[in-house]
Design a protein around this motif. Structure first.
Motif, PDB file in Angstrom:
ATOM      1  N   ARG A 110       0.823  -1.210   0.000  1.00 36.55           N
ATOM      2  CA  ARG A 110       0.000   0.000   0.000  1.00 36.55           C
ATOM      3  C   ARG A 110       0.857   1.260   0.000  1.00 36.55           C
ATOM      4  N   PHE A 111       1.835   1.310   0.870  1.00 37.23           N
ATOM      5  CA  PHE A 111       2.561   2.562   1.069  1.00 37.23           C
ATOM      6  C   PHE A 111       3.727   2.748   0.097  1.00 37.23           C
ATOM      7  N   LEU A 112       4.042   1.739  -0.680  1.00 35.79           N
ATOM      8  CA  LEU A 112       5.066   1.932  -1.696  1.00 35.79           C
ATOM      9  C   LEU A 112       4.453   2.461  -2.991  1.00 35.79           C
ATOM     10  N   GLN A 113       3.248   3.002  -2.890  1.00 37.20           N
ATOM     11  CA  GLN A 113       2.570   3.656  -4.011  1.00 37.20           C
ATOM     12  C   GLN A 113       2.304   5.108  -3.629  1.00 37.20           C
ATOM     13  N   PRO A 114       3.271   6.003  -3.787  1.00 37.01           N
ATOM     14  CA  PRO A 114       3.078   7.403  -3.392  1.00 37.01           C
ATOM     15  C   PRO A 114       1.877   8.034  -4.094  1.00 37.01           C
ATOM     16  N   SER A 115       1.257   8.991  -3.421  1.00 39.33           N
ATOM     17  CA  SER A 115       0.048   9.633  -3.940  1.00 39.33           C
ATOM     18  C   SER A 115       0.388  11.003  -4.507  1.00 39.33           C
ATOM     19  N   TYR A 158       1.760   9.905 -13.300  1.00 36.76           N
ATOM     20  CA  TYR A 158       2.222   9.989 -14.691  1.00 36.76           C
ATOM     21  C   TYR A 158       3.565   9.277 -14.852  1.00 36.76           C
ATOM     22  N   ALA A 159       4.478   9.528 -13.918  1.00 38.41           N
ATOM     23  CA  ALA A 159       5.820   8.946 -14.010  1.00 38.41           C
ATOM     24  C   ALA A 159       5.755   7.424 -13.929  1.00 38.41           C
ATOM     25  N   GLN A 160       4.978   6.915 -12.997  1.00 38.74           N
ATOM     26  CA  GLN A 160       4.876   5.463 -12.848  1.00 38.74           C
ATOM     27  C   GLN A 160       4.281   4.830 -14.105  1.00 38.74           C
ATOM     28  N   THR A 161       3.260   5.458 -14.671  1.00 41.50           N
ATOM     29  CA  THR A 161       2.657   4.934 -15.897  1.00 41.50           C
ATOM     30  C   THR A 161       3.670   4.911 -17.029  1.00 41.50           C
ATOM     31  N   LEU A 162       4.450   5.973 -17.166  1.00 42.40           N
ATOM     32  CA  LEU A 162       5.462   6.030 -18.224  1.00 42.40           C
ATOM     33  C   LEU A 162       6.532   4.955 -18.044  1.00 42.40           C
ATOM     34  N   VAL A 163       6.955   4.757 -16.816  1.00 43.74           N
ATOM     35  CA  VAL A 163       7.979   3.748 -16.543  1.00 43.74           C
ATOM     36  C   VAL A 163       7.439   2.347 -16.817  1.00 43.74           C
ATOM     37  N   TYR A 164       6.275   2.063 -16.280  1.00 43.54           N
ATOM     38  CA  TYR A 164       5.698   0.728 -16.461  1.00 43.54           C
ATOM     39  C   TYR A 164       5.365   0.460 -17.931  1.00 43.54           C
ATOM     40  N   ALA A 165       4.816   1.462 -18.609  1.00 45.15           N
ATOM     41  CA  ALA A 165       4.475   1.280 -20.026  1.00 45.15           C
ATOM     42  C   ALA A 165       5.729   0.986 -20.847  1.00 45.15           C
ATOM     43  N   ASP A 184      16.096  12.992 -17.142  1.00 46.39           N
ATOM     44  CA  ASP A 184      16.588  13.482 -15.855  1.00 46.39           C
ATOM     45  C   ASP A 184      15.473  14.112 -15.037  1.00 46.39           C
ATOM     46  N   ASP A 185      14.225  13.914 -15.480  1.00 51.79           N
ATOM     47  CA  ASP A 185      13.100  14.419 -14.695  1.00 51.79           C
ATOM     48  C   ASP A 185      13.095  13.690 -13.349  1.00 51.79           C
ATOM     49  N   PRO A 186      13.122  14.420 -12.238  1.00 54.85           N
ATOM     50  CA  PRO A 186      13.256  13.756 -10.936  1.00 54.85           C
ATOM     51  C   PRO A 186      12.116  12.783 -10.628  1.00 54.85           C
ATOM     52  N   MET A 187      10.919  13.050 -11.153  1.00 59.87           N
ATOM     53  CA  MET A 187       9.803  12.148 -10.881  1.00 59.87           C
ATOM     54  C   MET A 187       9.970  10.837 -11.652  1.00 59.87           C
ATOM     55  N   ILE A 188      10.505  10.904 -12.865  1.00 59.21           N
ATOM     56  CA  ILE A 188      10.793   9.692 -13.629  1.00 59.21           C
ATOM     57  C   ILE A 188      11.889   8.884 -12.932  1.00 59.21           C
ATOM     58  N   VAL A 189      12.933   9.554 -12.512  1.00 62.47           N
ATOM     59  CA  VAL A 189      14.036   8.887 -11.808  1.00 62.47           C
ATOM     60  C   VAL A 189      13.509   8.208 -10.544  1.00 62.47           C
ATOM     61  N   TYR A 190      12.615   8.883  -9.838  1.00 65.15           N
ATOM     62  CA  TYR A 190      12.044   8.329  -8.606  1.00 65.15           C
ATOM     63  C   TYR A 190      11.178   7.106  -8.907  1.00 65.15           C
ATOM     64  N   ALA A 191      10.359   7.191  -9.940  1.00 67.62           N
ATOM     65  CA  ALA A 191       9.505   6.058 -10.306  1.00 67.62           C
ATOM     66  C   ALA A 191      10.347   4.845 -10.700  1.00 67.62           C
ATOM     67  N   LEU A 192      11.447   5.080 -11.411  1.00 73.28           N
ATOM     68  CA  LEU A 192      12.354   3.977 -11.752  1.00 73.28           C
ATOM     69  C   LEU A 192      12.964   3.357 -10.500  1.00 73.28           C
TER      70      LEU A 192
END
Length: 682
Positions: free
Chosen positions: A373-378, A384-391, A494-502
């Motif tokens: 549950r908590f490893l899914q930040p809100s 958007y970043a998580q969707t891009l990484v997973y896709a 180098d978008d920090p949200m993409i880096v974080y999602a990875l």
């Protein structure tokens, strides 16, 4: 606002249908399993197949989580105001607040696109149970879930080759007892036509939510487009602006989201002991943080309103569920129903002992729940970043090996939601991200490896600020470039949200794998066995738990008895002014106040029926015996807040905004002569 649903009173126990045949008016029935004989025995009449086919063809699922219906031959869609509030919100600005003031389109070229919204109509339902179960073989755990998901992806891809106009979705029913392929005609261009002021729809606010009497104009109109033009919908429901008649039969047709009426005792215990307390505590804090931030400025107040409304509605639901599951008489009846099914199944070797399997799976899930549950930040930007990484990761795999949501049949909607333009408010995104990170640290502990993965050496406040301020993902052009560029572009970003999602993705996948092995896999087999037990004990005239797929319920217009007093079945437009106090949330909407002398005070405003519904049914057409629309379901009464686990026809009620009232609004309060003419057309 009926976004999620459920039962609270010990008096509601008598009608509970867990595992047993449905009581009168109980049931969210699939269209290929409508109990015509049962209804005919109770009401002396039931719709024939032609009636059901017409209604099915006019029923609409909105992918934002609501239901709706076509009500003209030009793609006009009736739904609730709270179902399109986000569309109003996304099209608003400080200078033009459509959510507050409402919206009326005089011409079709002025109709506003709704970001992320898609309208879907069921065209076919196919039983694929044998195909899906045939893929199980001797697999268990994670291997079983992989085999199942691969077969589902194969079925969906084979049956939907035109992804621009169709969507295929294999749905799990009866916890794995059945699998049905739903084929949809989809419309990805949905536009706003008409909506009243926010206060007209939310009069009474949170105090009146899930209560009755109600005085709410919770109705709006959308339109479906294709190739830039309104679609042709000759198979639409007739608009019938008349008051309801007490005792008349009614049908609610829509897409109830999720129920848990077929859960076992250990699943109910987990809900009561873990999920609900965690949700109530964390969501209550989010509400407090948001209210504080909204008080900082009028701009924050406007930008946070839609989120706050959703949080408060959900909190009321979860509080109701908590009360239901802490009522010893209520849970005692659930346990008695389960014991009765066990007894009837004891001598059936085909059933086995699924209860022990479920108990073990739930015990393992308790260990995994909080990390998962908590490893899914809100955060919208993180989403958007998580969707891009997973896709990017999933699209490099064969279709049958991808995660749900990223298969060929699902990708068009995933892409639409990712790329549609909508506003992102940095302060709000930072607030929700900071909140979710702080709750993760609180529940997992500062020294937990998952907490360290989430935060590193940063604080929740500092990390949320740096991620949101540094990200460019609010720009749909940036998201599109990353989507089109695939894994190479994502890894180079180098978008920090993409880096974080990875950074989080590997651990998230590890937790999913563990959950599949310990929980989802065992439940796939146990669910099938439990379904077999119910069918053997009670026959096949049963309805499955809700799955946000098309269902039909039948009932009648009726009030109920509350503490010895009769609650009337309807309210009137004039009653709005009697209930008003001049103070929020009982302040009359400005247009109502300005046009008070024009409004027919005797016109039926809202009414109640015995139909069995749940969250996801919001916007569902309420249909009479003739197949015409006489209202739109938008809520349940307070007793319906246990409907997630059971139904009681003596107390549970669906709350409906009447077409009689909507017609008054269209003609006198928020005049839309072109819309009135369109609704009256043959």
């Amino acid at each position: 606002m009926l976004r999620i649903g459920l039962l609270t009173s010990a008096a509601a126990i008598a009608g509970l249908g867990l595992a047993a045949p449905a009581a009168a008016d109980e049931g969210m029935w699939t269209f290929d399993g409508f109990p015509a004989a049962k209804m005919r025995a109770e009401y002396g009449w039931a719709p024939d197949q032609a009636w059901l086919d017409r209604v099915q063809g006019a029923a609409v699922r909105l992918t934002g989580g609501c239901s709706a219906s076509f009500v003209s031959n030009s793609g006009l869609i009736l739904t609730n105001h709270h179902c399109i509030a986000s569309c109003l919100f996304d099209n608003s600005s400080d200078a033009n607040d459509y959510l507050d003031r409402g919206f009326i389109s005089d011409r079709r070229e002025m109709e506003l696109k709704c970001p992320g919204q898609q309208a879907e109509v069921v065209t076919k339902i196919t039983d694929v149970t044998s195909d899906v179960k045939g893929a199980f073989g001797n697999f268990t755990g994670e291997a079983l879930t992989k085999a199942r998901d691969a077969k589902i992806a194969e079925i969906e891809k084979a049956n939907c080759t035109d992804l621009a106009t169709t969507r295929c979705q294999v749905v799990t029913l009866f916890g794995g007892g059945q699998y049905k392929l739903y084929t949809y005609r989809k419309y990805s261009d949905v536009r706003l036509v008409w909506a009243p002021e926010d206060r007209a729809a939310t009069f009474g606010g949170d105090p009146d939510n899930f209560n009755f009497p109600r005085y709410s104009m919770d109705a709006s109109f959308l339109r479906a487009y294709e190739n830039g033009k309104p679609i042709s919908t000759p198979n639409h429901l007739k608009w019938n602006p008349r008051p309801p008649k007490e005792g008349e039969v009614t049908f609610v047709v829509g897409n109830p989201g999720s129920t848990s009426r077929l859960w076992t005792g250990s699943q109910i215990a987990f809900e009561r002991e873990v999920r609900l307390p965690t949700t109530l505590a964390t969501m209550s804090e989010l509400r407090g943080r948001l209210i504080r931030a909204m008080d900082e400025s009028p701009q924050h107040e406007r930008e946070g309103l839609d989120t706050l409304n959703g949080i408060e509605n959900s909190l009321k639901v979860y509080i109701g569920r908590t009360k239901a599951l802490n009522d010893p008489a209520f849970t005692g009846q659930l346990a008695a129903n389960e014991t009765a099914l066990k007894t009837q199944s004891a001598n059936n070797p085909a059933v086995g002992d699924p209860w022990t399997t479920v108990d073990g799976a739930v015990a393992e899930y308790r260990k995994l729940y909080l990390p998962a549950r908590f490893l899914q930040p809100s955060s919208d930007l993180y989403g958007y970043a998580q969707t891009l990484v997973y896709a990017a990761q999933e699209r490099d795999k064969p279709n049958g090996e991808r995660l749900p949501g990223f298969t060929d049949s699902a990708l068009p909607l995933t892409e639409k939601r990712l790329l549609d333009e909508r506003p992102i408010y940095p302060w709000l995104d930072e607030l929700t991200l900071e909140w979710s990170l702080s709750k993760a640290r609180e529940y997992l502990g500062a020294d937990d490896p998952d907490t360290k993965l989430l935060l590193g050496k940063a604080s929740p406040e500092g990390l949320a600020k740096s991620l949101v301020e540094g990200s460019k993902l609010a720009d749909p052009a940036v998201r599109k470039a990353l989507w089109d560029g695939g894994m190479k572009a994502v890894r180079a970003s180098d978008d920090p949200m993409i880096v974080y999602a990875l950074r989080l993705a590997d651990r998230q996948r590890e937790l999913k794998k563990a959950t599949d092995a310990a929980y989802s896999g065992p439940l796939a087999i146990a669910g099938s066995q439990l379904a077999d037990a119910r069918f053997a004990a009670y026959g096949d005239t049963l309805y499955p738990d809700a799955t946000f797929t098309l269902r039909i319920s039948y009932g009648k217009v009726a009030g109920w008895t509350e503490r010895g007093n009769q609650v009337p079945y309807q309210t009137t437009m004039g009653g709005t002014f009697d209930r008003a106090t001049g103070n929020a949330p009982y302040d009359v909407a400005p247009a109502f106040a300005a046009r008070k002398n024009r409004i027919d005070p005797a016109a039926t405003y809202d009414f109640v029926t015995t139909n069995d519904i749940i969250g996801g049914n919001s916007g569902s057409p309420v249909i009479d015996r003739a197949g015409t629309v006489i209202g739109a379901a938008f809520d349940g009464n307070i007793h319906s807040l246990g409907g997630n686990y059971g139904y009681d026809g003596t107390l549970n009620r669906t709350v409906v905004v009447s077409t009689d009232a909507v017609q008054e609004a269209l003609e006198k309060i928020y005049p839309a002569p072109a819309l009135v003419k369109e609704l009256a057309a043959k």
